[in-house]
Design an enzyme around this catalytic site. Structure first.
Site, PDB file in Angstrom:
ATOM      1  N   ASN A 170       0.835  -1.283  -0.248  1.00  0.00           N
ATOM      2  CA  ASN A 170       0.077   0.043  -0.085  1.00  0.00           C
ATOM      3  C   ASN A 170       0.943   1.397   0.100  1.00  0.00           C
ATOM      4  O   ASN A 170       1.455   1.477   1.113  1.00  0.00           O
ATOM      5  CB  ASN A 170      -0.897   0.037   1.169  1.00  0.00           C
ATOM      6  CG  ASN A 170      -1.679   1.324   1.468  1.00  0.00           C
ATOM      7  OD1 ASN A 170      -1.890   2.077   0.573  1.00  0.00           O
ATOM      8  ND2 ASN A 170      -2.158   1.564   2.770  1.00  0.00           N
ATOM      9  N   LYS A 201      -0.115   4.290  -0.215  1.00  0.00           N
ATOM     10  CA  LYS A 201      -0.651   5.418   0.341  1.00  0.00           C
ATOM     11  C   LYS A 201      -0.477   6.547  -0.757  1.00  0.00           C
ATOM     12  O   LYS A 201      -0.292   6.241  -1.812  1.00  0.00           O
ATOM     13  CB  LYS A 201      -0.204   5.683   1.660  1.00  0.00           C
ATOM     14  CG  LYS A 201      -0.107   4.617   2.323  1.00  0.00           C
ATOM     15  CD  LYS A 201       0.019   4.596   3.842  1.00  0.00           C
ATOM     16  CE  LYS A 201      -0.191   3.401   4.947  1.00  0.00           C
ATOM     17  NZ  LYS A 201      -0.158   3.555   6.379  1.00  0.00           N
ATOM     18  N   HIS A 253      -9.413   1.425   4.920  1.00  0.00           N
ATOM     19  CA  HIS A 253      -8.272   1.538   5.503  1.00  0.00           C
ATOM     20  C   HIS A 253      -8.594   2.657   6.637  1.00  0.00           C
ATOM     21  O   HIS A 253      -9.341   3.383   6.456  1.00  0.00           O
ATOM     22  CB  HIS A 253      -7.324   2.145   4.497  1.00  0.00           C
ATOM     23  CG  HIS A 253      -5.925   2.413   5.092  1.00  0.00           C
ATOM     24  ND1 HIS A 253      -5.361   3.301   5.861  1.00  0.00           N
ATOM     25  CD2 HIS A 253      -5.016   1.288   4.933  1.00  0.00           C
ATOM     26  CE1 HIS A 253      -4.341   2.805   6.531  1.00  0.00           C
ATOM     27  NE2 HIS A 253      -3.980   1.671   5.923  1.00  0.00           N
ATOM     28  N   GLU A 275      -7.040   5.039   7.606  1.00  0.00           N
ATOM     29  CA  GLU A 275      -6.652   6.638   7.198  1.00  0.00           C
ATOM     30  C   GLU A 275      -7.914   6.968   6.190  1.00  0.00           C
ATOM     31  O   GLU A 275      -8.215   8.115   6.282  1.00  0.00           O
ATOM     32  CB  GLU A 275      -5.461   6.577   6.323  1.00  0.00           C
ATOM     33  CG  GLU A 275      -4.142   6.300   7.196  1.00  0.00           C
ATOM     34  CD  GLU A 275      -3.200   5.537   6.492  1.00  0.00           C
ATOM     35  OE1 GLU A 275      -2.950   5.687   5.418  1.00  0.00           O
ATOM     36  OE2 GLU A 275      -2.138   5.135   7.206  1.00  0.00           O
ATOM     37  N   GLU A 322      -5.483  -4.721  10.687  1.00  0.00           N
ATOM     38  CA  GLU A 322      -4.503  -3.747  10.809  1.00  0.00           C
ATOM     39  C   GLU A 322      -4.694  -2.957  12.074  1.00  0.00           C
ATOM     40  O   GLU A 322      -5.698  -2.009  12.066  1.00  0.00           O
ATOM     41  CB  GLU A 322      -4.627  -2.721   9.800  1.00  0.00           C
ATOM     42  CG  GLU A 322      -4.355  -3.145   8.190  1.00  0.00           C
ATOM     43  CD  GLU A 322      -3.510  -2.172   7.355  1.00  0.00           C
ATOM     44  OE1 GLU A 322      -2.454  -2.610   7.078  1.00  0.00           O
ATOM     45  OE2 GLU A 322      -4.009  -1.048   7.095  1.00  0.00           O
ATOM     46  N   GLY A 363       2.217   2.489  10.775  1.00  0.00           N
ATOM     47  CA  GLY A 363       3.333   3.722  10.354  1.00  0.00           C
ATOM     48  C   GLY A 363       4.089   4.040  11.743  1.00  0.00           C
ATOM     49  O   GLY A 363       4.471   5.054  11.674  1.00  0.00           O
ATOM     50  N   SER A 365       3.402  -1.650  10.512  1.00  0.00           N
ATOM     51  CA  SER A 365       4.698  -2.016  10.470  1.00  0.00           C
ATOM     52  C   SER A 365       5.289  -3.351  10.238  1.00  0.00           C
ATOM     53  O   SER A 365       6.372  -3.718  10.940  1.00  0.00           O
ATOM     54  CB  SER A 365       5.039  -1.223  11.842  1.00  0.00           C
ATOM     55  OG  SER A 365       4.779  -0.146  12.153  1.00  0.00           O
TER      56      SER A 365
HETATM   57  P1  PGA Z   1       2.842   0.568   7.592  1.00  0.00           P
HETATM   58  O1  PGA Z   1       1.268   0.696   6.988  1.00  0.00           O
HETATM   59  O2  PGA Z   1       3.360  -0.686   7.171  1.00  0.00           O
HETATM   60  O3  PGA Z   1       3.499   1.783   7.115  1.00  0.00           O
HETATM   61  O4  PGA Z   1       2.720   0.561   9.178  1.00  0.00           O
HETATM   62  C1  PGA Z   1       0.413  -0.461   6.880  1.00  0.00           C
HETATM   63  C2  PGA Z   1      -0.844   0.188   6.100  1.00  0.00           C
HETATM   64  O5  PGA Z   1      -1.322   1.240   6.518  1.00  0.00           O
HETATM   65  O6  PGA Z   1      -1.532  -0.495   5.384  1.00  0.00           O
END
Ligand code: PGA
Length: 250
Positions: A7, A9, A97, A99, A167, A173, A212
């Site tokens: 992903n 983003k 997601h 976000e 998640e 992140g 992460s």
């Molecule tokens: P990350 O994000 O690996 O940077 O923690 C995962 C995601 O949001 O899908």
């Protein structure tokens, strides 16, 4: 089958999209295995050029978007529909997601409509769910996962075109990867819920972990019982990191 889903983003550039797609394609073509599926989910802007490359090279890598609208067309300025994603050759779309839930106030009910729309266009929906740190500390993790699944799976979608991504919001992140016990327990709970919703077919839906994931923890995460793959944010933008996470499937 283990899914290794990247992903991106809102990151990347035309140059990065070209280079990363080329390098990953060459790696998967040389070293790839039938039981591991890599899927790249760049920003909308780079989907056509990546799709063009992947289809010309008959690549085993799948392509996905990070959202779609629930309607197939209309006066929705700035949005992209599921039929459009299918039209340009996408096979997957990430939906719900955290976000999107946080910055676009997406509700479970809206996400449910997007899942149906995506599947109606032949896309596989990667449905994201997960608890916040406050919810985890309040021992609400399973209740939150159940509530999100109840909301996002009504009306009931097609189990064959569904991947669920666990998640935990606090792990995204932040560098804080959930530990194996937490992941195993959450995946077990999600599996039970999927069987409750879908019957025996719920046992076949892939449940992947995200938050992460890095080369240093990928092997342990992928070896955790109940984990059918990983959804990777930050580390999917570096060729060596994403390659090593894919290779950790072995
Ligand atoms: P990350 O994000 O690996 O940077 O923690 C995962 C995601 O949001 O899908």
């Amino acid at each position: 089958m283990k899914y290794i889903i990247g992903n991106w983003k809102m990151n990347g550039s035309r140059d990065l999209a070209w280079k990363l797609t080329l390098d990953l394609h060459q790696y998967v073509a040389a070293e790839g295995r039938g039981d591991a599926k890599m899927v790249l989910c760049p920003p909308f802007a780079y989907l056509p050029l990546m799709q063009d490359f992947l289809s010309r090279h008959q690549s085993a890598i799948g392509l996905g978007a990070q959202d779609c609208h629930a309607q197939s067309s209309g006066a929705f300025t700035g949005n992209i529909s599921a039929p459009m994603l299918a039209d340009i050759g996408c096979g997957y779309v990430i939906l719900g997601h955290s976000e999107r839930r946080q910055y676009h106030a997406e509700s479970d009910a809206q996400i449910a409509l997007k899942v149906k729309a995506a599947q109606g266009s032949g896309l596989t929906a990667v449905l994201c769910i997960g608890e916040t740190m406050a919810e985890r500390q309040g021992a609400q993790t399973n209740a939150v996962l159940s509530q999100q699944l109840n909301g996002c799976l009504s009306p009931l979608p097609d189990a064959a075109k569904l991947i669920v991504a666990y998640e935990p919001v606090w792990a995204i992140g932040t560098g804080l990867n959930a530990n194996a016990d937490d992941i195993e327990s959450a995946h077990h709970h999600i599996r039970q819920e999927l069987i409750r919703h879908f019957g025996p077919g719920g046992g076949k839906i892939s449940v992947v972990y995200g938050g992460s994931v890095k080369p240093s923890n990928a092997k342990a995460t992928l070896a955790t019982p109940g984990v059918d793959g990983v959804l990777v944010g930050g580390a999917s933008l570096q060729f060596a990191d994403f390659r090593d996470i894919y290779a950790a499937c072995a």
